[in-house]
Design a protein around this motif. Sequence first.
Motif, short mmCIF file in Angstrom:
data_model
loop_
_atom_site.label_atom_id
_atom_site.label_comp_id
_atom_site.label_asym_id
_atom_site.label_seq_id
_atom_site.Cartn_x
_atom_site.Cartn_y
_atom_site.Cartn_z
N UNK A 90 13.46 37.54 99.52
CA UNK A 90 13.54 36.22 100.13
C UNK A 90 14.95 35.88 100.59
N UNK A 91 15.99 36.36 99.90
CA UNK A 91 17.36 35.95 100.22
C UNK A 91 18.17 37.01 100.97
N UNK A 92 17.68 38.24 101.06
CA UNK A 92 18.44 39.30 101.72
C UNK A 92 18.06 39.40 103.19
N UNK A 93 19.04 39.21 104.08
CA UNK A 93 18.72 39.33 105.51
C UNK A 93 18.61 40.80 105.91
N UNK A 94 17.95 41.05 107.03
CA UNK A 94 17.84 42.41 107.55
C UNK A 94 19.21 42.88 108.02
N UNK A 95 19.49 44.16 107.92
CA UNK A 95 20.79 44.73 108.28
C UNK A 95 20.76 45.16 109.75
N UNK A 96 21.76 44.75 110.54
CA UNK A 96 21.81 45.22 111.93
C UNK A 96 21.99 46.74 111.98
N UNK A 97 21.47 47.36 113.00
CA UNK A 97 21.50 48.82 113.13
C UNK A 97 22.92 49.37 113.16
N UNK A 98 23.86 48.64 113.78
CA UNK A 98 25.23 49.17 113.92
C UNK A 98 25.99 49.20 112.58
N UNK A 99 25.57 48.43 111.60
CA UNK A 99 26.28 48.42 110.30
C UNK A 99 25.48 49.10 109.20
#
Length: 156
Positions: A90-99
């Motif tokens: 619920x609190x962890x956002x998705x990680x962008x592909x570049x990072x």
Amino acid sequence: MSKGNRIKHTFRLPPALSKQLADYAGRKRVSQASVVEAAIASFLSPDGSERMEAAFSRRLDRITRQIGKLDYHIEVGNEAFALYLRRWLAVTPAIPAETSAAARADAEKRFDFFVEALARRMETGRHLADDLIRAASEPRLGEIENPDGDGPEPPA
């Protein structure tokens, strides 16, 4: 094995059993007749089977209690993990592909730290279930201990 009057009995044994009897009597340094007498007395004893049944019953009871405790601890662990996972998702956002590569490296470090912390905790013998039981039995701030001994009661 009384040394009083005795009645002679003649019986035949298979060769393998006769050899086992002779070997056992020789190891224990007793007569073969006394081994046979003790074996027959034990076999015909009316309380022998009752004693074995009582011993098995005690062992089964102990195993049943141990399995119950194990079941409880597994259930607590599963529920704790499910609550943690639900909160984490619920609190962890998705990680962008570049990072993602840097995030994976950071995750590996954090996971190693987690494994080390888990190993330390398991070595101390303290477990989550023990902490939960202790926390549940302690009165919370603002609660008054129930005089009936049924646990804390909410403040009036």
